[in-house]
Design a protein around this motif. Structure first.
Motif, PDB file in Angstrom:
ATOM      1  N   GLN A  38       0.829  -1.098   0.101  1.00 28.73           N
ATOM      2  CA  GLN A  38       0.108   0.040   0.006  1.00 28.73           C
ATOM      3  C   GLN A  38       0.885   1.235  -0.036  1.00 28.73           C
ATOM      4  O   GLN A  38       2.011   1.172   0.576  1.00 28.73           O
ATOM      5  CB  GLN A  38      -0.971   0.218   1.368  1.00 28.73           C
ATOM      6  N   PRO A  39       0.388   2.250  -0.701  1.00 28.68           N
ATOM      7  CA  PRO A  39       1.292   3.680  -0.551  1.00 28.68           C
ATOM      8  C   PRO A  39       1.495   4.134   0.883  1.00 28.68           C
ATOM      9  O   PRO A  39       0.687   3.873   1.661  1.00 28.68           O
ATOM     10  CB  PRO A  39       0.323   4.492  -1.457  1.00 28.68           C
ATOM     11  N   ALA A  40       2.539   5.080   0.673  1.00 30.16           N
ATOM     12  CA  ALA A  40       2.743   5.859   2.056  1.00 30.16           C
ATOM     13  C   ALA A  40       1.500   6.527   2.639  1.00 30.16           C
ATOM     14  O   ALA A  40       0.819   7.090   1.884  1.00 30.16           O
ATOM     15  CB  ALA A  40       3.931   6.627   1.762  1.00 30.16           C
ATOM     16  N   GLY A  41       1.429   6.422   3.878  1.00 31.51           N
ATOM     17  CA  GLY A  41       0.255   7.147   4.502  1.00 31.51           C
ATOM     18  C   GLY A  41      -0.918   5.917   5.064  1.00 31.51           C
ATOM     19  O   GLY A  41      -1.791   6.618   5.425  1.00 31.51           O
ATOM     20  N   THR A  42      -0.709   4.795   4.356  1.00 33.98           N
ATOM     21  CA  THR A  42      -1.852   3.823   4.740  1.00 33.98           C
ATOM     22  C   THR A  42      -1.394   2.921   5.511  1.00 33.98           C
ATOM     23  O   THR A  42      -2.243   1.947   5.987  1.00 33.98           O
ATOM     24  CB  THR A  42      -2.416   3.325   3.359  1.00 33.98           C
ATOM     25  N   GLN A  43      -0.228   2.653   6.012  1.00 38.44           N
ATOM     26  CA  GLN A  43       0.574   1.623   6.758  1.00 38.44           C
ATOM     27  C   GLN A  43       0.491   2.193   8.077  1.00 38.44           C
ATOM     28  O   GLN A  43       0.668   3.261   8.389  1.00 38.44           O
ATOM     29  CB  GLN A  43       1.746   1.125   6.148  1.00 38.44           C
ATOM     30  N   ASP A  44       0.270   1.323   9.205  1.00 37.78           N
ATOM     31  CA  ASP A  44       0.462   1.605  10.570  1.00 37.78           C
ATOM     32  C   ASP A  44       2.065   1.326  10.845  1.00 37.78           C
ATOM     33  O   ASP A  44       2.666   0.568  10.448  1.00 37.78           O
ATOM     34  CB  ASP A  44      -0.490   0.882  11.391  1.00 37.78           C
ATOM     35  N   ILE A  45       2.298   2.019  11.960  1.00 32.25           N
ATOM     36  CA  ILE A  45       3.680   1.653  12.355  1.00 32.25           C
ATOM     37  C   ILE A  45       3.618   1.433  14.015  1.00 32.25           C
ATOM     38  O   ILE A  45       3.001   2.312  14.617  1.00 32.25           O
ATOM     39  CB  ILE A  45       4.693   2.741  12.269  1.00 32.25           C
ATOM     40  N   ARG A  46       4.524   0.085  14.158  1.00 32.03           N
ATOM     41  CA  ARG A  46       4.611  -0.067  15.851  1.00 32.03           C
ATOM     42  C   ARG A  46       5.700   0.874  16.172  1.00 32.03           C
ATOM     43  O   ARG A  46       6.871   0.383  15.909  1.00 32.03           O
ATOM     44  CB  ARG A  46       4.893  -1.570  15.679  1.00 32.03           C
ATOM     45  N   LEU A  47       5.617   1.423  17.384  1.00 32.46           N
ATOM     46  CA  LEU A  47       6.504   2.212  17.972  1.00 32.46           C
ATOM     47  C   LEU A  47       7.833   1.544  18.552  1.00 32.46           C
ATOM     48  O   LEU A  47       7.358   0.889  19.525  1.00 32.46           O
ATOM     49  CB  LEU A  47       5.892   3.679  18.621  1.00 32.46           C
ATOM     50  N   ASP A  48       8.954   1.952  18.141  1.00 34.15           N
ATOM     51  CA  ASP A  48      10.016   1.517  19.201  1.00 34.15           C
ATOM     52  C   ASP A  48      10.512   2.314  20.159  1.00 34.15           C
ATOM     53  O   ASP A  48       9.852   3.606  20.100  1.00 34.15           O
ATOM     54  CB  ASP A  48      11.310   1.131  18.326  1.00 34.15           C
ATOM     55  N   THR A  49      11.629   2.225  20.773  1.00 32.94           N
ATOM     56  CA  THR A  49      11.649   3.232  21.802  1.00 32.94           C
ATOM     57  C   THR A  49      12.089   4.529  21.439  1.00 32.94           C
ATOM     58  O   THR A  49      11.881   5.754  21.877  1.00 32.94           O
ATOM     59  CB  THR A  49      13.074   2.636  22.733  1.00 32.94           C
ATOM     60  N   ALA A  50      12.965   4.495  20.329  1.00 36.86           N
ATOM     61  CA  ALA A  50      13.344   5.859  19.653  1.00 36.86           C
ATOM     62  C   ALA A  50      12.192   6.590  19.197  1.00 36.86           C
ATOM     63  O   ALA A  50      12.137   7.861  19.249  1.00 36.86           O
ATOM     64  CB  ALA A  50      14.439   5.473  18.523  1.00 36.86           C
ATOM     65  N   ARG A  51      11.438   5.982  18.534  1.00 36.26           N
ATOM     66  CA  ARG A  51      10.022   6.625  18.079  1.00 36.26           C
ATOM     67  C   ARG A  51       9.060   7.115  19.387  1.00 36.26           C
ATOM     68  O   ARG A  51       8.426   8.315  19.280  1.00 36.26           O
ATOM     69  CB  ARG A  51       9.460   5.972  17.115  1.00 36.26           C
ATOM     70  N   LEU A  52       9.102   6.387  20.369  1.00 27.30           N
ATOM     71  CA  LEU A  52       8.358   6.796  21.593  1.00 27.30           C
ATOM     72  C   LEU A  52       8.846   8.086  22.091  1.00 27.30           C
ATOM     73  O   LEU A  52       8.013   8.855  22.514  1.00 27.30           O
ATOM     74  CB  LEU A  52       8.400   5.539  22.618  1.00 27.30           C
ATOM     75  N   ARG A  53      10.260   8.038  22.233  1.00 26.06           N
ATOM     76  CA  ARG A  53      10.769   9.411  22.643  1.00 26.06           C
ATOM     77  C   ARG A  53      10.487  10.469  21.861  1.00 26.06           C
ATOM     78  O   ARG A  53      10.421  11.661  22.397  1.00 26.06           O
ATOM     79  CB  ARG A  53      12.346   9.206  23.091  1.00 26.06           C
TER      80      ARG A  53
ATOM     81  N   ILE B 149       1.088   2.708  16.420  1.00 22.65           N
ATOM     82  CA  ILE B 149       0.525   1.734  17.488  1.00 22.65           C
ATOM     83  C   ILE B 149       1.519   1.446  18.594  1.00 22.65           C
ATOM     84  O   ILE B 149       2.698   1.340  18.399  1.00 22.65           O
ATOM     85  CB  ILE B 149       0.557   0.263  16.747  1.00 22.65           C
ATOM     86  N   HIS B 150       1.165   1.292  19.787  1.00 21.45           N
ATOM     87  CA  HIS B 150       1.729   1.003  21.010  1.00 21.45           C
ATOM     88  C   HIS B 150       0.784   0.583  22.132  1.00 21.45           C
ATOM     89  O   HIS B 150       0.022   0.938  22.603  1.00 21.45           O
ATOM     90  CB  HIS B 150       2.414   2.336  21.833  1.00 21.45           C
ATOM     91  N   ASP B 151       1.417  -0.583  22.350  1.00 18.19           N
ATOM     92  CA  ASP B 151       0.520  -1.578  23.338  1.00 18.19           C
ATOM     93  C   ASP B 151       1.466  -1.590  24.600  1.00 18.19           C
ATOM     94  O   ASP B 151       2.240  -2.624  24.533  1.00 18.19           O
ATOM     95  CB  ASP B 151       0.205  -2.955  22.623  1.00 18.19           C
ATOM     96  N   PRO B 152       0.929  -0.868  25.699  1.00 18.40           N
ATOM     97  CA  PRO B 152       1.807  -1.042  27.050  1.00 18.40           C
ATOM     98  C   PRO B 152       1.915  -2.780  27.404  1.00 18.40           C
ATOM     99  O   PRO B 152       2.928  -3.024  28.047  1.00 18.40           O
ATOM    100  CB  PRO B 152       1.210  -0.350  27.855  1.00 18.40           C
ATOM    101  N   ALA B 153       0.907  -3.503  27.131  1.00 22.39           N
ATOM    102  CA  ALA B 153       0.917  -4.772  27.710  1.00 22.39           C
ATOM    103  C   ALA B 153       2.310  -5.646  26.909  1.00 22.39           C
ATOM    104  O   ALA B 153       2.584  -6.532  27.403  1.00 22.39           O
ATOM    105  CB  ALA B 153      -0.236  -5.527  27.362  1.00 22.39           C
TER     106      ALA B 153
END
Length: 205
Positions: free
Chosen positions: A10-25, A96-100
């Motif tokens: 799918q083109p840019a802007g339609t995908q989700d991203i799971r956040l890693d530590t760097a992006r969380l910051r 996407i960030h799931d604390p669990a």
């Protein structure tokens, strides 16, 4: 539960991203979150336009855009802008960030991000409240500003969250066939203990 990522073709802007530590910051700042939200909801924009929308100075908007770009969350829009005016767009549909599911080393960054998300949501709700008196009748009647208090255990909240996300996913799958007059709709889902009712884990905060 979190929504499933969009297919990689799918083109840019339609995908989700799971956040890693760097992006969380990178996203642990409410204003930066609202800058990103604007790009995701309304499409490409410039620092000047974002500054006007959020009521901040263009220098501040430029700074937050650069931080988002450094984190791989936005990119310059191809074929638009000049040396003095840069257009930016979001790379992903949502974060996407799931604390669990977060590992121990992401715990502090995850809490800081969640704190910023709550503050950013408050600001977006305030702006929405300012428009309530001016909404067309059909949108005023369709909108909802509700608050429910229930006695639940953590596992009950997790189950309810999963059920709500399933409903959201079903509506999102039908976005391609949205009727004329459809606009971006912000659905805020918050579930948290009523302040003052839970013994706080100060050592992990």
């Amino acid at each position: 539960m979190t929504p499933s990522p969009a297919p990689p073709d799918q083109p840019a802007g339609t995908q989700d991203i799971r956040l890693d530590t760097a992006r969380l910051r990178v996203l642990a700042h409410p204003l930066r979150l609202n800058v990103l939200a604007l790009l995701r909801q309304r499409g490409p924009s410039t620092a000047t336009r974002i500054a006007a929308e959020l009521g901040i100075n263009p220098g501040s908007a430029s700074y937050h855009l650069r931080r988002l770009a450094a984190g791989g969350l936005i990119v310059e829009t191809p074929g638009r802008g000049t040396g003095r005016e840069r257009w930016w767009e979001s790379v992903h549909r949502q974060s996407i960030h799931d604390p669990a599911d977060e590992p121990e080393h992401e715990r502090a960054a995850g809490r800081a991000y969640a704190h910023a998300v709550a503050l950013a949501a408050v600001e977006r709700l305030r702006k929405a409240a300012d428009e309530v008196p001016l909404l067309p009748a059909e949108w005023y009647e369709a909108s909802v500003y509700s608050d429910f208090t229930m006695r639940l255990a953590p596992q009950d909240v997790e189950r309810m969250r999963a059920e709500i996300f399933e409903v959201i996913s079903a509506y999102r799958q039908g976005e391609a066939g949205a009727p004329h007059g459809a606009v971006p709709v912000s659905l805020q889902v918050q579930a948290f203990p009523v302040p003052g009712t839970v013994d706080l884990d100060v050592g992990d905060a």
